[in-house]
Design a protein around this motif. Structure first.
Motif, PDB file in Angstrom:
ATOM      1  N   LEU A   1      -5.556  -3.675  -0.229  1.00  0.00           N
ATOM      2  CA  LEU A   1      -4.267  -3.933  -0.874  1.00  0.00           C
ATOM      3  C   LEU A   1      -3.410  -2.664  -0.884  1.00  0.00           C
ATOM      4  CD1 LEU A   1      -2.593  -6.082  -2.410  1.00  0.00           C
ATOM      5  CD2 LEU A   1      -3.633  -5.236  -4.526  1.00  0.00           C
ATOM      6  N   TYR A   2      -4.028  -1.534  -1.198  1.00  0.00           N
ATOM      7  CA  TYR A   2      -3.276  -0.277  -1.228  1.00  0.00           C
ATOM      8  C   TYR A   2      -2.813   0.130   0.163  1.00  0.00           C
ATOM      9  CZ  TYR A   2      -2.043   4.593  -1.575  1.00  0.00           C
ATOM     10  OH  TYR A   2      -1.363   5.781  -1.476  1.00  0.00           O
ATOM     11  N   LYS A   3      -3.664  -0.072   1.162  1.00  0.00           N
ATOM     12  CA  LYS A   3      -3.299   0.293   2.536  1.00  0.00           C
ATOM     13  C   LYS A   3      -2.034  -0.436   2.975  1.00  0.00           C
ATOM     14  CE  LYS A   3      -5.150   0.436   7.258  1.00  0.00           C
ATOM     15  NZ  LYS A   3      -6.311   0.092   8.121  1.00  0.00           N
ATOM     16  N   ILE A   4      -1.945  -1.705   2.641  1.00  0.00           N
ATOM     17  CA  ILE A   4      -0.765  -2.485   3.007  1.00  0.00           C
ATOM     18  C   ILE A   4       0.429  -2.075   2.145  1.00  0.00           C
ATOM     19  CG2 ILE A   4       0.202  -4.822   3.146  1.00  0.00           C
ATOM     20  CD1 ILE A   4      -2.695  -5.786   3.662  1.00  0.00           C
ATOM     21  N   TYR A   5       0.181  -1.808   0.865  1.00  0.00           N
ATOM     22  CA  TYR A   5       1.264  -1.362  -0.021  1.00  0.00           C
ATOM     23  C   TYR A   5       1.854  -0.048   0.481  1.00  0.00           C
ATOM     24  CZ  TYR A   5       3.892  -0.424  -4.284  1.00  0.00           C
ATOM     25  OH  TYR A   5       4.902  -0.187  -5.175  1.00  0.00           O
ATOM     26  N   LYS A   6       0.986   0.848   0.921  1.00  0.00           N
ATOM     27  CA  LYS A   6       1.442   2.146   1.440  1.00  0.00           C
ATOM     28  C   LYS A   6       2.291   1.958   2.688  1.00  0.00           C
ATOM     29  CE  LYS A   6      -0.310   6.710   2.786  1.00  0.00           C
ATOM     30  NZ  LYS A   6      -1.531   7.514   3.054  1.00  0.00           N
ATOM     31  N   ALA A   7       1.910   0.987   3.540  1.00  0.00           N
ATOM     32  CA  ALA A   7       2.703   0.703   4.742  1.00  0.00           C
ATOM     33  C   ALA A   7       4.091   0.184   4.361  1.00  0.00           C
ATOM     34  CB  ALA A   7       1.974  -0.308   5.614  1.00  0.00           C
ATOM     35  N   TYR A   8       4.150  -0.657   3.349  1.00  0.00           N
ATOM     36  CA  TYR A   8       5.430  -1.155   2.847  1.00  0.00           C
ATOM     37  C   TYR A   8       6.267  -0.026   2.271  1.00  0.00           C
ATOM     38  CZ  TYR A   8       5.796  -6.284   2.868  1.00  0.00           C
ATOM     39  OH  TYR A   8       5.992  -7.575   3.221  1.00  0.00           O
ATOM     40  N   SER A   9       5.618   0.812   1.437  1.00  0.00           N
ATOM     41  CA  SER A   9       6.288   1.910   0.737  1.00  0.00           C
ATOM     42  C   SER A   9       7.598   1.450   0.093  1.00  0.00           C
ATOM     43  CB  SER A   9       6.578   3.058   1.719  1.00  0.00           C
ATOM     44  OG  SER A   9       7.064   4.190   1.020  1.00  0.00           O
ATOM     45  N   PRO A  10       7.514   0.425  -0.768  1.00  0.00           N
ATOM     46  CA  PRO A  10       8.753  -0.129  -1.339  1.00  0.00           C
ATOM     47  C   PRO A  10       9.440   0.847  -2.289  1.00  0.00           C
ATOM     48  CG  PRO A  10       6.836  -1.076  -2.422  1.00  0.00           C
ATOM     49  CD  PRO A  10       6.312  -0.241  -1.295  1.00  0.00           C
ATOM     50  N   CYS A  11      10.744   0.754  -2.355  1.00  0.00           N
ATOM     51  CA  CYS A  11      11.519   1.608  -3.264  1.00  0.00           C
ATOM     52  C   CYS A  11      11.222   1.251  -4.718  1.00  0.00           C
ATOM     53  CB  CYS A  11      13.001   1.450  -2.965  1.00  0.00           C
ATOM     54  SG  CYS A  11      14.085   2.403  -4.052  1.00  0.00           S
ATOM     55  N   TYR A  12      11.143  -0.057  -5.004  1.00  0.00           N
ATOM     56  CA  TYR A  12      10.863  -0.501  -6.359  1.00  0.00           C
ATOM     57  C   TYR A  12       9.357  -0.432  -6.636  1.00  0.00           C
ATOM     58  CZ  TYR A  12      15.617  -2.444  -6.385  1.00  0.00           C
ATOM     59  OH  TYR A  12      16.982  -2.603  -6.335  1.00  0.00           O
ATOM     60  N   PRO A  13       8.971  -0.137  -7.866  1.00  0.00           N
ATOM     61  CA  PRO A  13       7.550   0.063  -8.185  1.00  0.00           C
ATOM     62  C   PRO A  13       6.779  -1.247  -8.398  1.00  0.00           C
ATOM     63  CG  PRO A  13       8.859   0.434 -10.154  1.00  0.00           C
ATOM     64  CD  PRO A  13       9.839   0.159  -9.036  1.00  0.00           C
ATOM     65  N   TYR A  14       6.644  -2.021  -7.323  1.00  0.00           N
ATOM     66  CA  TYR A  14       5.883  -3.266  -7.422  1.00  0.00           C
ATOM     67  C   TYR A  14       4.413  -3.002  -7.751  1.00  0.00           C
ATOM     68  CZ  TYR A  14       9.914  -5.719  -5.470  1.00  0.00           C
ATOM     69  OH  TYR A  14      11.168  -6.257  -5.273  1.00  0.00           O
ATOM     70  N   TRP A  15       3.962  -1.768  -7.526  1.00  0.00           N
ATOM     71  CA  TRP A  15       2.583  -1.445  -7.868  1.00  0.00           C
ATOM     72  C   TRP A  15       2.329  -1.622  -9.363  1.00  0.00           C
ATOM     73  CZ3 TRP A  15       1.317   2.453 -11.281  1.00  0.00           C
ATOM     74  CH2 TRP A  15       2.290   3.406 -11.569  1.00  0.00           C
ATOM     75  N   GLN A  16       3.384  -1.457 -10.173  1.00  0.00           N
ATOM     76  CA  GLN A  16       3.227  -1.668 -11.618  1.00  0.00           C
ATOM     77  C   GLN A  16       2.974  -3.152 -11.911  1.00  0.00           C
ATOM     78  OE1 GLN A  16       6.561   1.757 -12.487  1.00  0.00           O
ATOM     79  NE2 GLN A  16       6.403   0.150 -14.019  1.00  0.00           N
ATOM     80  N   SER A  17       3.677  -4.026 -11.206  1.00  0.00           N
ATOM     81  CA  SER A  17       3.457  -5.463 -11.374  1.00  0.00           C
ATOM     82  C   SER A  17       2.027  -5.828 -10.989  1.00  0.00           C
ATOM     83  CB  SER A  17       4.442  -6.255 -10.509  1.00  0.00           C
ATOM     84  OG  SER A  17       5.775  -6.008 -10.892  1.00  0.00           O
ATOM     85  N   ILE A  18       1.559  -5.255  -9.873  1.00  0.00           N
ATOM     86  CA  ILE A  18       0.195  -5.540  -9.416  1.00  0.00           C
ATOM     87  C   ILE A  18      -0.823  -5.025 -10.426  1.00  0.00           C
ATOM     88  CG2 ILE A  18      -1.511  -5.013  -7.629  1.00  0.00           C
ATOM     89  CD1 ILE A  18       0.890  -4.848  -5.655  1.00  0.00           C
ATOM     90  N   GLY A  19      -0.628  -3.790 -10.896  1.00  0.00           N
ATOM     91  CA  GLY A  19      -1.540  -3.228 -11.896  1.00  0.00           C
ATOM     92  C   GLY A  19      -1.562  -4.052 -13.161  1.00  0.00           C
ATOM     93  N   PHE A  20      -0.395  -4.509 -13.585  1.00  0.00           N
ATOM     94  CA  PHE A  20      -0.297  -5.345 -14.777  1.00  0.00           C
ATOM     95  C   PHE A  20      -1.101  -6.627 -14.610  1.00  0.00           C
ATOM     96  CE2 PHE A  20       2.111  -8.974 -16.609  1.00  0.00           C
ATOM     97  CZ  PHE A  20       1.841  -8.751 -17.944  1.00  0.00           C
ATOM     98  N   LEU A  21      -0.935  -7.301 -13.470  1.00  0.00           N
ATOM     99  CA  LEU A  21      -1.673  -8.546 -13.236  1.00  0.00           C
ATOM    100  C   LEU A  21      -3.174  -8.300 -13.135  1.00  0.00           C
ATOM    101  CD1 LEU A  21       0.568 -10.548 -10.741  1.00  0.00           C
ATOM    102  CD2 LEU A  21       0.440 -10.727 -13.231  1.00  0.00           C
ATOM    103  N   LEU A  22      -3.558  -7.216 -12.476  1.00  0.00           N
ATOM    104  CA  LEU A  22      -4.991  -6.890 -12.381  1.00  0.00           C
ATOM    105  C   LEU A  22      -5.589  -6.653 -13.759  1.00  0.00           C
ATOM    106  CD1 LEU A  22      -5.013  -4.475  -9.287  1.00  0.00           C
ATOM    107  CD2 LEU A  22      -5.787  -6.847  -9.353  1.00  0.00           C
ATOM    108  N   SER A  23      -4.827  -5.988 -14.626  1.00  0.00           N
ATOM    109  CA  SER A  23      -5.341  -5.694 -15.971  1.00  0.00           C
ATOM    110  C   SER A  23      -5.470  -6.957 -16.811  1.00  0.00           C
ATOM    111  CB  SER A  23      -4.420  -4.694 -16.675  1.00  0.00           C
ATOM    112  OG  SER A  23      -3.167  -5.286 -17.001  1.00  0.00           O
TER     113      SER A  23
END
Length: 304
Positions: free
Chosen positions: A231-253
């Motif tokens: 998941l991180y490898k693909i997220y890094k390839a995207y490198s989105p401007c907006y912090p969608y990683w926070q949404s993912i972390g929130f859902l994982l938690s």
């Protein structure tokens, strides 16, 4: 009389030649194919003197145009040799390998949703298309963006009652795009191209409106057996401007064992700006302090 018989023989031989050629092409082409694809094959055969110009023309006349209705200018003219046998999957795979199934369609293929889609999504990557990011006034720009409804593509076509939407994506070098043979019936298999589980989940959290809505996305995260590293490898390839990683972390938690969100957070620093789980933000949304995420009431179980 002899001349007449001779003419019949010639015509019969021509018909047999076309039938043989059509059978050969049918074995090489999928059930549904773009007209440009058939044209290139026939032109190559003509240049190599495998067929005559007349045979090329006659074969083209034996095809049938697939009755799809575009809402904009048609991207492809779709053809078939046997209109009565085609299924929706044949229409979808006619766009492979340039396009691949994604979003809600891929959630279905990964068995994260149960009901067969009434709308399918096909994505293609525009070579060289990489968004430029600016950190200036990022918090305000995010807030303004998520107050609005999501923007939707206008390119789609209908086949009978099924809607097929075409999406254009940034160039990720097709990371996380897989293919496999899908068994259609006892005699038929089709190669399909579609996004991997992790790529599908990431696409869905970025564009939930193409994945059945945020509740469907949350339910899919809950069911999925996620590989955090992939998941991180693909997220890094995207490198989105907006912090969608926070949404993912929130859902994982909220949806997974604590180890999932802890491993995810190791790839990032602690959240520093407020973010939103979905568009159309409303003031009555709830707020998660750890992940700095605003989210609608009732979309997730907060008892964990």
């Amino acid at each position: 009389m002899c001349i007449y018989t001779h003419d019949i023989i010639i015509v019969s031989e021509q018909i047999m030649s076309i039938v043989k050629l059509k059978t050969e092409l049918s074995s090489k082409l999928p059930m549904v194919f773009p007209g440009i694809t058939l044209g290139k094959i026939l032109q190559k055969m003509y240049k190599n003197k495998h067929i005559t110009d007349q045979e090329k023309t006659r074969v083209l006349k034996t095809t049938t145009k697939v009755p799809v209705v575009w809402n904009t200018q048609a991207e492809y003219k779709l053809l078939t040799f046997n209109l009565n046998k085609i299924q929706v999957i044949d229409i979808l795979t006619a766009f492979h390998p340039r396009y691949y199934l994604s979003h809600f369609s891929a959630l279905y293929l990964h068995e994260l949703i149960n009901h067969r889609p009434e709308e399918y999504f096909l994505s293609t990557e525009i070579v060289g298309k990489t968004p430029t990011h600016s950190k200036e006034n990022i918090s305000e720009r995010i807030h303004q963006a998520f107050l609005k409804s999501p923007r939707k593509t206008s390119k789609y076509f209908m086949y009978q009652k099924t809607k097929i939407t075409l999406l254009k994506k940034q160039d990720l070098k097709r990371i996380g795009v897989n293919n496999k043979l899908m068994k259609i019936d006892e005699t038929k298999q089709i190669k399909i191209f579609f996004t991997s589980l992790e790529r599908t989940l990431l696409d869905s959290i970025i564009s939930p409106h193409y994945s059945g809505g945020i509740k469907t996305v949350i339910n899919s995260f809950s069911k999925a057996r996620i590989n955090i590293d992939k998941l991180y490898k693909i997220y890094k390839a995207y490198s989105p401007c907006y912090p969608y990683w926070q949404s993912i972390g929130f859902l994982l938690s909220k949806l997974k064992e604590p180890s999932f969100s802890k491993r995810w957070l190791k790839y990032f620093s602690s959240p520093k700006i407020k973010f939103y789980l979905d568009k159309n933000f409303n003031e009555d949304w709830l707020y998660d302090l750890k992940w700095k995420i605003h989210y609608p009431k009732g979309v997730i179980n907060d008892n964990r």
